[in-house]
Design a protein around this motif. Structure first.
Motif, PDB file in Angstrom:
ATOM      1  N   PHE A   1       0.941  -1.994   6.634  1.00  0.00           N
ATOM      2  CA  PHE A   1       0.996  -3.329   7.235  1.00  0.00           C
ATOM      3  C   PHE A   1       1.883  -4.325   6.504  1.00  0.00           C
ATOM      4  O   PHE A   1       1.909  -5.501   6.860  1.00  0.00           O
ATOM      5  CB  PHE A   1      -0.417  -3.908   7.338  1.00  0.00           C
ATOM      6  N   GLY A   2       2.581  -3.919   5.470  1.00  0.00           N
ATOM      7  CA  GLY A   2       3.477  -4.834   4.772  1.00  0.00           C
ATOM      8  C   GLY A   2       2.724  -5.862   3.957  1.00  0.00           C
ATOM      9  O   GLY A   2       1.800  -5.531   3.230  1.00  0.00           O
ATOM     10  N   ASP A   3       3.093  -7.129   4.105  1.00  0.00           N
ATOM     11  CA  ASP A   3       2.529  -8.213   3.291  1.00  0.00           C
ATOM     12  C   ASP A   3       1.203  -8.756   3.809  1.00  0.00           C
ATOM     13  O   ASP A   3       0.681  -9.719   3.249  1.00  0.00           O
ATOM     14  CB  ASP A   3       3.523  -9.377   3.206  1.00  0.00           C
ATOM     15  N   ARG A   4       0.656  -8.178   4.852  1.00  0.00           N
ATOM     16  CA  ARG A   4      -0.617  -8.675   5.380  1.00  0.00           C
ATOM     17  C   ARG A   4      -1.695  -8.543   4.305  1.00  0.00           C
ATOM     18  O   ARG A   4      -1.798  -7.528   3.636  1.00  0.00           O
ATOM     19  CB  ARG A   4      -1.041  -7.859   6.595  1.00  0.00           C
ATOM     20  N   PRO A   5      -2.511  -9.586   4.114  1.00  0.00           N
ATOM     21  CA  PRO A   5      -3.564  -9.506   3.095  1.00  0.00           C
ATOM     22  C   PRO A   5      -4.584  -8.420   3.453  1.00  0.00           C
ATOM     23  O   PRO A   5      -4.971  -8.276   4.609  1.00  0.00           O
ATOM     24  CB  PRO A   5      -4.218 -10.879   3.129  1.00  0.00           C
ATOM     25  N   MET A   6      -4.995  -7.679   2.457  1.00  0.00           N
ATOM     26  CA  MET A   6      -5.963  -6.614   2.668  1.00  0.00           C
ATOM     27  C   MET A   6      -7.327  -7.229   2.960  1.00  0.00           C
ATOM     28  O   MET A   6      -7.760  -8.141   2.252  1.00  0.00           O
ATOM     29  CB  MET A   6      -6.024  -5.733   1.420  1.00  0.00           C
TER      30      MET A   6
END
Length: 97
Positions: free
Chosen positions: A75-80
């Motif tokens: 998901f790239g830079d999306r926060p976990m």
């Protein structure tokens, strides 16, 4: 079919088969550090997971990628997201009874 034509056919077929298998193995030859570099290069937020990158990760179980690395690869830079399941279990346990 004469023997010369048959041998030529077998040699050409074998060459094509070997080159195809060599091409199929080339992407999986990446080292764990190279793959981790590719994961860090994933910028931007993706709404759908990057299945090609996840395929690369699944081909290398010896690298033992963390959950955060797999999430970033997808998901790239999306926060976990937080794992709320563990928080709920901790609050339900009461040792003072």
């Amino acid at each position: 079919m004469n023997t010369f034509a048959f041998k030529s056919f077998v040699i050409v077929g074998l060459g094509i088969g070997l080159s195809a298998s060599a091409l199929a193995q080339t992407p999986s030859m990446a080292s764990c550090e190279q793959i981790r570099t590719q994961i860090q290069a994933q910028v931007g937020i993706r709404t759908k997971p990057d299945t090609a990158m996840l395929d690369i990760l699944s081909e290398h179980p010896e690298c033992r990628f963390t959950a955060a690395e797999v999430f970033r690869a997808a998901f790239g830079d999306r926060p976990m997201p937080r794992n709320t399941r563990r928080d709920g279990q901790r609050n339900m346990r009461d040792d003072d009874d």
